[in-house]
Design a protein around this motif. Structure first.
Motif, PDB file in Angstrom:
ATOM      1  N   ASN A 138     -13.437  24.713   3.587  1.00 29.90           N
ATOM      2  CA  ASN A 138     -12.766  23.834   2.627  1.00 29.90           C
ATOM      3  C   ASN A 138     -13.802  23.060   1.805  1.00 29.90           C
ATOM      4  O   ASN A 138     -13.605  21.891   1.476  1.00 29.90           O
ATOM      5  N   PHE A 139     -14.930  23.735   1.520  1.00 31.59           N
ATOM      6  CA  PHE A 139     -16.034  23.184   0.735  1.00 31.59           C
ATOM      7  C   PHE A 139     -16.752  22.041   1.449  1.00 31.59           C
ATOM      8  O   PHE A 139     -17.483  21.296   0.809  1.00 31.59           O
ATOM      9  N   CYS A 140     -16.544  21.883   2.753  1.00 36.02           N
ATOM     10  CA  CYS A 140     -17.106  20.736   3.468  1.00 36.02           C
ATOM     11  C   CYS A 140     -17.833  21.160   4.744  1.00 36.02           C
ATOM     12  O   CYS A 140     -17.451  22.114   5.407  1.00 36.02           O
ATOM     13  N   ARG A 141     -18.861  20.414   5.072  1.00 33.99           N
ATOM     14  CA  ARG A 141     -19.521  20.490   6.375  1.00 33.99           C
ATOM     15  C   ARG A 141     -20.116  19.122   6.656  1.00 33.99           C
ATOM     16  O   ARG A 141     -21.094  18.744   5.988  1.00 33.99           O
ATOM     17  N   PRO A 142     -19.502  18.337   7.523  1.00 34.47           N
ATOM     18  CA  PRO A 142     -18.497  18.733   8.517  1.00 34.47           C
ATOM     19  C   PRO A 142     -17.111  18.912   7.908  1.00 34.47           C
ATOM     20  O   PRO A 142     -16.791  18.308   6.887  1.00 34.47           O
ATOM     21  N   ALA A 143     -16.313  19.752   8.570  1.00 36.34           N
ATOM     22  CA  ALA A 143     -14.932  19.980   8.170  1.00 36.34           C
ATOM     23  C   ALA A 143     -14.011  19.738   9.361  1.00 36.34           C
ATOM     24  O   ALA A 143     -14.416  19.867  10.519  1.00 36.34           O
ATOM     25  N   VAL A 144     -12.770  19.411   9.044  1.00 36.08           N
ATOM     26  CA  VAL A 144     -11.795  19.068  10.080  1.00 36.08           C
ATOM     27  C   VAL A 144     -11.274  20.309  10.799  1.00 36.08           C
ATOM     28  O   VAL A 144     -11.077  20.302  12.019  1.00 36.08           O
ATOM     29  N   ASP A 145     -11.032  21.389  10.062  1.00 39.60           N
ATOM     30  CA  ASP A 145     -10.464  22.593  10.676  1.00 39.60           C
ATOM     31  C   ASP A 145     -11.282  23.110  11.866  1.00 39.60           C
ATOM     32  O   ASP A 145     -10.704  23.415  12.919  1.00 39.60           O
ATOM     33  N   PRO A 146     -12.613  23.261  11.758  1.00 38.76           N
ATOM     34  CA  PRO A 146     -13.377  23.746  12.914  1.00 38.76           C
ATOM     35  C   PRO A 146     -13.253  22.812  14.120  1.00 38.76           C
ATOM     36  O   PRO A 146     -13.180  23.282  15.261  1.00 38.76           O
ATOM     37  N   MET A 147     -13.243  21.514  13.885  1.00 40.86           N
ATOM     38  CA  MET A 147     -13.099  20.562  14.987  1.00 40.86           C
ATOM     39  C   MET A 147     -11.766  20.765  15.709  1.00 40.86           C
ATOM     40  O   MET A 147     -11.715  20.799  16.949  1.00 40.86           O
ATOM     41  N   LEU A 148     -10.677  20.917  14.930  1.00 35.94           N
ATOM     42  CA  LEU A 148      -9.359  21.082  15.546  1.00 35.94           C
ATOM     43  C   LEU A 148      -9.246  22.422  16.262  1.00 35.94           C
ATOM     44  O   LEU A 148      -8.630  22.497  17.334  1.00 35.94           O
ATOM     45  N   ARG A 149      -9.827  23.468  15.697  1.00 36.40           N
ATOM     46  CA  ARG A 149      -9.805  24.770  16.378  1.00 36.40           C
ATOM     47  C   ARG A 149     -10.504  24.684  17.726  1.00 36.40           C
ATOM     48  O   ARG A 149     -10.021  25.188  18.742  1.00 36.40           O
ATOM     49  N   SER A 200      -7.000  19.963   1.508  1.00 35.33           N
ATOM     50  CA  SER A 200      -6.089  20.325   2.607  1.00 35.33           C
ATOM     51  C   SER A 200      -6.839  20.621   3.903  1.00 35.33           C
ATOM     52  O   SER A 200      -6.298  21.281   4.782  1.00 35.33           O
ATOM     53  N   ASP A 201      -8.082  20.141   4.031  1.00 37.00           N
ATOM     54  CA  ASP A 201      -8.815  20.365   5.264  1.00 37.00           C
ATOM     55  C   ASP A 201      -8.024  19.772   6.427  1.00 37.00           C
ATOM     56  O   ASP A 201      -7.552  18.632   6.360  1.00 37.00           O
ATOM     57  N   GLY A 202      -7.879  20.535   7.490  1.00 35.10           N
ATOM     58  CA  GLY A 202      -7.087  20.118   8.636  1.00 35.10           C
ATOM     59  C   GLY A 202      -5.751  20.819   8.731  1.00 35.10           C
ATOM     60  O   GLY A 202      -5.144  20.869   9.807  1.00 35.10           O
ATOM     61  N   LEU A 203      -5.288  21.393   7.626  1.00 28.96           N
ATOM     62  CA  LEU A 203      -3.976  22.043   7.612  1.00 28.96           C
ATOM     63  C   LEU A 203      -3.931  23.227   8.582  1.00 28.96           C
ATOM     64  O   LEU A 203      -3.042  23.315   9.438  1.00 28.96           O
ATOM     65  N   LEU A 204      -4.889  24.138   8.474  1.00 26.53           N
ATOM     66  CA  LEU A 204      -4.880  25.319   9.337  1.00 26.53           C
ATOM     67  C   LEU A 204      -5.174  24.940  10.785  1.00 26.53           C
ATOM     68  O   LEU A 204      -4.595  25.506  11.717  1.00 26.53           O
ATOM     69  N   VAL A 207      -0.570  22.717  16.754  1.00 21.31           N
ATOM     70  CA  VAL A 207       0.861  22.549  17.020  1.00 21.31           C
ATOM     71  C   VAL A 207       1.422  23.774  17.736  1.00 21.31           C
ATOM     72  O   VAL A 207       2.244  23.660  18.651  1.00 21.31           O
ATOM     73  N   ALA A 208       0.956  24.962  17.337  1.00 21.57           N
ATOM     74  CA  ALA A 208       1.411  26.183  18.005  1.00 21.57           C
ATOM     75  C   ALA A 208       1.031  26.181  19.480  1.00 21.57           C
ATOM     76  O   ALA A 208       1.741  26.744  20.314  1.00 21.57           O
ATOM     77  N   ALA A 209      -0.087  25.520  19.815  1.00 23.12           N
ATOM     78  CA  ALA A 209      -0.531  25.444  21.203  1.00 23.12           C
ATOM     79  C   ALA A 209       0.173  24.337  21.983  1.00 23.12           C
ATOM     80  O   ALA A 209       0.029  24.250  23.198  1.00 23.12           O
TER      81      ALA A 209
END
Length: 341
Positions: free
Chosen positions: A249-260, A280-284, A290-292
């Motif tokens: 999402n054009f970022c490092r650090p990014a939220v998505d990798p942390m949540l994964r 929209s970082d964090g969406l995926l 939530v699925a987990a």
């Protein structure tokens, strides 16, 4: 009727959300119709190629929301949304993968033909359409599974984040959930250490994360600039891992990798908090969490500097609650202790 325009009779008493498609490419219109029509909670009432065709359809079809293929310039997404706004309607734009949404938007898979009406993308799209139409804006804390006992808290923020985080830290310092906190704030190197110091001065202990650092209950571990903050399990404890892989999402650090990473390690025992921020970082990451079985809280639009990141998860229907910043600490504390929500 002009080629490319398809209409179904309007039935205002139908319960499914009435969706009008706008896409220049016939194949895209066909695939979107297949996917949207395949869901019992959605109904396609018509489709058009661009704003010129759309105007004639609006009165005839009476949609609740527009779904616009903004990846194709021929669809005239900006003109379509302006026209819809004049009619008191809102639209949801489909963007190319990797694009940063502005307003009501959702990344679109490259191959729609591979998607199914009951798949993850369509579940996300359904929630986003209802959010864009104004029918999915939670305003209070919803009921939680009695068995929800988080193992860690993960916070993501961007534009306006430092101020929001300071307010949240001050409020949480009076409650101090006995859980480790991971924090990713979009911020360059050197500034993240200053952020950790700022949060500590607000009364909640915080530290810039280092490789292998054990996660301590009641402490915020801040992703350092230039690294994604991940987490791993070392025996019976959790530890920080830093990743200098490609930006997301054009970022490092990014939220998505942390949540994964949090979801991999703790499964559904993660409480995610998405605060003010652009894009929209964090969406995926929230989708997988939530699925987990995890729980997501998002900051509301009124208290956000930019309602991009929290708005994306809210519109996707992933949130346990959408709350003003002033109410966030109470919600976090209650959920973190497994108390009644």
């Amino acid at each position: 009727m002009t080629p490319g325009m398809e209409v179904r009779p309007a039935e205002p008493d139908r319960l499914p959300l009435r969706v009008l498609l706008v896409a220049a490419e016939p194949v895209v219109r066909l695939q979107l119709r297949r996917l949207v029509s395949g869901r019992p909670d959605l109904e396609v009432v018509g489709s058009a190629r661009n704003d010129a065709e759309l105007e004639a359809l609006l009165a005839e079809t009476r949609p609740a929301v527009l779904l616009v293929d903004a990846r194709d310039a021929r669809s005239g997404a900006a003109a379509v949304l302006r026209l819809a706004a004049r009619q008191g309607l809102r639209g949801l734009s489909l963007l190319g993968e990797g694009a940063a949404p502005a307003g009501a938007a959702l990344p679109c898979p490259a191959d729609l033909a591979a998607e199914e009406p009951g798949g993850a993308f369509m579940q996300q799209l359904s929630g986003a359409l209802r959010g864009a139409a104004g029918t999915a804006q939670p305003s209070r804390l919803a009921a939680t599974r009695p068995s929800f006992r988080p193992e860690l808290i993960a916070i993501g923020s961007s534009t306006g984040g430092p101020q929001a985080l300071s307010e949240l830290a001050r409020a949480l310092s009076r409650r101090r959930p006995s859980l480790p906190v991971l924090l990713t704030q979009h911020m360059p190197m050197t500034f993240t250490a200053m952020l950790a110091d700022q949060l500590s001065r607000c009364g909640y202990p915080a530290v810039e994360a280092m490789e292998g650092m054990p996660l301590q209950p009641g402490r915020i571990h801040v992703a350092p600039g230039g690294f994604h903050l991940l987490v791993r399990r070392d025996g019976d404890r959790l530890a920080c891992t830093l990743d200098d892989g490609p930006p997301e999402n054009f970022c490092r650090p990014a939220v998505d990798p942390m949540l994964r990473a949090a979801s991999r390690v703790a499964g559904g025992r993660v409480l995610a908090v998405i605060l003010t921020g652009m894009g929209s970082d964090g969406l995926l990451g929230c989708q997988g969490l939530v699925a987990a079985g995890g729980v997501v809280l998002a900051q509301d639009e009124a208290s956000s500097v930019v309602w991009g990141m929290p708005g994306a998860v809210a519109r996707a229907g992933l949130c346990h609650a959408v709350l003003p910043l002033s109410a966030m600490a109470d919600a976090v504390a209650r959920l973190a202790t497994g108390g009644p929500s």
